[in-house]
Scaffold this active site. Structure first.
Site, PDB file in Angstrom:
ATOM      1  N   ALA A 195       0.795  -1.290   0.080  1.00  0.00           N
ATOM      2  CA  ALA A 195       0.029  -0.060  -0.098  1.00  0.00           C
ATOM      3  C   ALA A 195       0.926   1.217   0.099  1.00  0.00           C
ATOM      4  O   ALA A 195       0.513   2.323  -0.601  1.00  0.00           O
ATOM      5  CB  ALA A 195      -0.897  -0.132   1.245  1.00  0.00           C
ATOM      6  N   CYS A 196       2.122   1.116   0.695  1.00  0.00           N
ATOM      7  CA  CYS A 196       2.915   2.454   0.764  1.00  0.00           C
ATOM      8  C   CYS A 196       3.557   2.655  -0.533  1.00  0.00           C
ATOM      9  O   CYS A 196       4.484   3.948  -0.486  1.00  0.00           O
ATOM     10  CB  CYS A 196       3.669   2.286   1.862  1.00  0.00           C
ATOM     11  SG  CYS A 196       4.884   0.841   2.100  1.00  0.00           S
ATOM     12  N   SER A 197       3.610   1.756  -1.431  1.00  0.00           N
ATOM     13  CA  SER A 197       4.316   1.886  -2.609  1.00  0.00           C
ATOM     14  C   SER A 197       3.307   1.796  -3.952  1.00  0.00           C
ATOM     15  O   SER A 197       3.727   1.555  -5.212  1.00  0.00           O
ATOM     16  CB  SER A 197       5.532   0.922  -2.903  1.00  0.00           C
ATOM     17  OG  SER A 197       4.955  -0.469  -3.001  1.00  0.00           O
TER      18      SER A 197
END
Length: 116
Positions: free
Chosen positions: A60-62
């Protein structure tokens, strides 16, 4: 059975050569990350998008980056396998019919991508 668990169990039955990432008990509710060996994740996402399914191949963070998930790499998944990952999140508004639609399309997409 939760939609996530139903999805994972059906993928295991329908699609060979997969790797389920993460612990099956201790994980975020509604979250699934599966690698489909021999499939290019970006092509898989494009095909899913063509049938109206939103998903991701990275963490999710990338999201939005065309790199293998650093989370999968950190837990020992090879870069080649990590590039075949599909991350799906189910929410309270999703239904079993939504999951069945995903499963039916995913099964066809994986088959077609592996047999090109």
């Amino acid at each position: 059975m939760s939609l996530r668990n139903y999805y994972i169990e059906e993928v295991k039955k329908r699609i060979p050569n997969i790797v389920i990432n993460g612990d099956l008990e201790n994980r975020l509710p509604g979250n699934s990350n599966i690698c489909f060996i021999g499939v290019d994740g970006s092509k898989m996402l494009k095909e899913l998008d063509n049938v109206g399914i939103c998903a991701s191949s990275g963490s999710a963070c990338s999201a939005g980056l065309l790199t293998a998930s650093h989370v999968l790499l950190a837990i020992g998944v090879s870069e080649k396998v990590a590039r075949s990952s599909l991350r799906v999140t189910f929410g309270k508004e999703n239904t079993k019919e939504d999951v069945d639609y995903l499963l039916n399309n995913l099964e066809n997409i994986i088959y077609n991508l592996r047999n090109k």
